[in-house]
Design a protein around this motif. Structure first.
Motif, mmCIF file in Angstrom:
data_model
loop_
_atom_site.group_PDB
_atom_site.id
_atom_site.type_symbol
_atom_site.label_atom_id
_atom_site.label_comp_id
_atom_site.label_asym_id
_atom_site.label_seq_id
_atom_site.Cartn_x
_atom_site.Cartn_y
_atom_site.Cartn_z
ATOM 1 N N SER A 175 27.147 -63.089 55.658
ATOM 2 C CA SER A 175 26.690 -63.568 57.037
ATOM 3 C C SER A 175 26.181 -62.693 57.875
ATOM 4 O O SER A 175 25.745 -62.716 58.989
ATOM 5 N N ARG B 30 28.942 -58.669 55.158
ATOM 6 C CA ARG B 30 28.119 -58.775 53.905
ATOM 7 C C ARG B 30 28.870 -59.362 52.952
ATOM 8 O O ARG B 30 28.520 -60.180 52.005
ATOM 9 N N THR C 151 28.252 -64.368 68.387
ATOM 10 C CA THR C 151 28.388 -64.945 67.151
ATOM 11 C C THR C 151 27.717 -64.546 66.100
ATOM 12 O O THR C 151 27.900 -64.858 64.871
ATOM 13 N N TYR C 152 27.087 -63.260 66.225
ATOM 14 C CA TYR C 152 26.475 -62.518 65.191
ATOM 15 C C TYR C 152 27.392 -61.602 64.755
ATOM 16 O O TYR C 152 27.256 -60.625 63.648
ATOM 17 N N SER D 145 18.403 -67.835 72.777
ATOM 18 C CA SER D 145 17.269 -67.410 72.236
ATOM 19 C C SER D 145 16.084 -67.364 73.335
ATOM 20 O O SER D 145 16.068 -68.099 74.427
ATOM 21 N N GLY E 167 23.612 -60.661 59.705
ATOM 22 C CA GLY E 167 22.381 -60.932 60.426
ATOM 23 C C GLY E 167 22.343 -62.551 60.585
ATOM 24 O O GLY E 167 21.210 -62.870 61.076
ATOM 25 N N LEU E 168 23.296 -63.259 60.458
ATOM 26 C CA LEU E 168 23.370 -64.690 60.679
ATOM 27 C C LEU E 168 24.276 -64.924 61.525
ATOM 28 O O LEU E 168 25.274 -64.271 61.345
ATOM 29 N N PRO E 169 24.469 -65.921 62.172
ATOM 30 C CA PRO E 169 25.247 -66.382 63.161
ATOM 31 C C PRO E 169 26.626 -67.206 62.440
ATOM 32 O O PRO E 169 26.299 -67.728 61.447
ATOM 33 N N VAL E 170 27.606 -66.851 63.015
ATOM 34 C CA VAL E 170 29.001 -67.294 62.359
ATOM 35 C C VAL E 170 29.475 -68.546 63.257
ATOM 36 O O VAL E 170 28.773 -68.830 64.507
ATOM 37 N N THR E 171 30.179 -69.674 62.704
ATOM 38 C CA THR E 171 30.878 -70.471 63.687
ATOM 39 C C THR E 171 31.436 -70.049 65.093
ATOM 40 O O THR E 171 32.321 -68.897 64.581
#
Length: 496
Positions: free
Chosen positions: A354, A350, A307-308, A390, A356-360
């Protein structure tokens, strides 16, 4: 800093300076100097030490030091080649053996070749003769291990032969690494039969025990041999990693896991399934077995990502890792010149805020196919399926992310077809979540199938492909598709 490194390991009573002539010659060859950095491992080795505060390290201690050297100094390199002389070959083998014994075989994947010159794989008879008058005085722990048929050396070689030379995949206790053993044709310290040992790939070069690694000029056989081995190290494919079998149920593994890997492409189809209105269209479905990078003439290859939306490393055997390497632009020696899929995926993240952040779960991002365009592949679609858990190396799967991904794939394909004028008409799916996600083949297939049929009911003109690299899964999917064909033909018959 280059993408590859050579780690030189000297022999008994020697030092890194023994490699200076060879280093100088190899540095003048652009195919080597443009690809490799030169690293030199040094360890204490003297005939005798009179300092009571010092001890001569044994091979286990030196091997542990080499582990730290490689771990610390080669972190940034994609590939590593080990080149050793004499006892240095035993040091390298002891290092590999201890890594396997410690269950750290996966950490060896970047080592793509071990080249040994004049290594006493079966001991040294000359040292055995000299030892009769020397050993009572020196008590050198390193020199003692050069005794023919030394138990510790034989045990090391057994583990290296089984876990390195004969290995087919990387796991805790195995990692395939090509090993080449060269002998000096006039060497009376380590005769050619000892230098060859039990290794299947061997060679003989001019020179005695010491001159065998001293080049006689840029056109010498030594320079040619080393250049050839370094080129092979760059081109050597990364080993296939052993993963839990994605069969039903997921965690049950067949006894002969390696034999189940399809190394060459197999195909079944077309399997024509009625879609759309009764008496209307049929959709052609195909099943592909073997490496996904061997696929051709499929417009869109779908890659299952986390998801990243971070693709697997190049050496990973997953669909993501295989597609990343296959799409990359490479030099003739195999060096990555442009990470096409990885770079474009980062750019997409970028642009969507997103990185470095998880997407749906179920989000789909497109990238060019890069070098795969030579196989008539136009696009790679990256579907966010597996969510990292995690604090662990495990992944969780939201089952609803799979049907969302299927619908998003078709939406994106129609958008790119309409807005960019791309001639897209075929899509190849992996089994989402049936790898490290822990899903069974059956569960993954059914989660893909329902939204797939829903999309094909609206537009049956697509051709659909599935891919797997396991023979057992290939056979299972083939039977499942034929069963679906029979069921849908029966439904169409009843409606007609």
């Amino acid at each position: 800093m280059h993408q590859a490194a050579i780690v030189f390991v000297h022999g008994l009573f020697s030092s890194p300076t023994t490699w200076t002539p060879l280093q100088q010659e190899m540095s003048e060859i652009p195919a080597v100097s443009d690809e490799y950095d030169f690293l030199f491992f040094e360890y204490a080795t003297r005939p005798v030490t009179w300092n009571p505060l010092r001890r001569m390290p044994d091979l286990d201690t030196i091997a542990e030091s080499l582990r730290g050297f490689i771990g610390d100094l080669t972190t940034g390199y994609e590939r590593v080649a080990l080149i050793t002389h004499s006892q240095g070959g035993l040091v390298a083998q002891r290092y590999l053996s201890r890594m396997l014994l410690a269950g750290r075989g996966r950490e060896l994947a970047k080592i793509r070749r071990l080249v040994m010159f004049a290594c006493p794989n079966n001991g040294s008879d000359l040292f055995l003769l000299a030892r009769r008058g020397l050993i009572p005085m020196t008590r050198n722990s390193q020199e003692r291990e050069l005794k023919p048929l030394q138990t510790s050396v034989l045990e090391t070689q057994r583990r290296v032969i089984d876990g390195i030379v004969r290995a087919s995949e990387v796991a805790d206790a195995s990692c395939p690494i090509p090993i080449v053993a060269y002998a000096g044709e006039s060497d009376n310290v380590v005769v050619p039969s000892s230098a060859a040992g039990f290794f299947p790939e061997t060679g003989v070069l001019p020179g005695d025990h010491f001159s065998v690694i001293k080049p006689g000029g840029p056109n010498s056989r030594l320079v040619h041999a080393v250049g050839k081995e370094l080129a092979r190290a760059l081109a050597e494919p990364f080993p296939v990693e052993a993963h839990p079998e994605a069969d039903i149920p997921h965690r049950r593994r067949p006894a002969h896991f390696a034999a189940d890997v399809l190394t060459e492409r197999e195909m079944a189809g077309p399997i024509n399934i009625p879609t759309g209105a009764p008496g209307g269209h049929v959709t052609a479905l195909y099943l592909h077995g073997g490496p996904v990078e061997q696929l051709r003439n499929v417009d869109i290859l779908v890659s299952s990502e986390n998801t990243y939306l971070q693709m697997s490393q190049f050496f990973k055997p997953s669909t993501s890792g295989s597609l990343r390497r296959a799409a990359a632009e490479k030099s003739g020696g195999g060096q990555i010149l442009e990470d096409v899929a990885g770079d474009h995926l980062s750019a997409w993240l970028r642009s969507h805020g997103s990185l470095g952040l998880p997407v749906t779960g179920g989000t789909v991002a497109p990238t060019p196919a890069g070098a795969l365009s030579k196989r008539n592949v136009q696009r790679i679609y990256h579907a966010a399926i597996a969510a990292p858990i995690s604090g662990t190396n495990s992944y969780g799967i939201d089952p609803q992310s799979i049907p969302r991904a299927v619908h998003n794939i078709f939406d994106l394909a129609r958008q790119e077809r309409d807005e960019q004028g791309l001639a897209l008409s075929s899509i190849c799916f992996p089994l989402f979540g049936a790898g490290r996600g822990g899903m069974s083949v059956s569960e993954s297939f059914e989660l893909i199938w329902e939204p797939l049929m829903s999309e094909l009911a609206e537009d049956p003109s697509w051709s659909i492909h599935f891919t797997t690299r396991r023979k057992t899964i290939f056979d299972l999917l083939h039977e499942r598709l034929r069963a679906k064909k029979r069921a849908y033909e029966q439904i169409a018959q009843e409606r007609g």
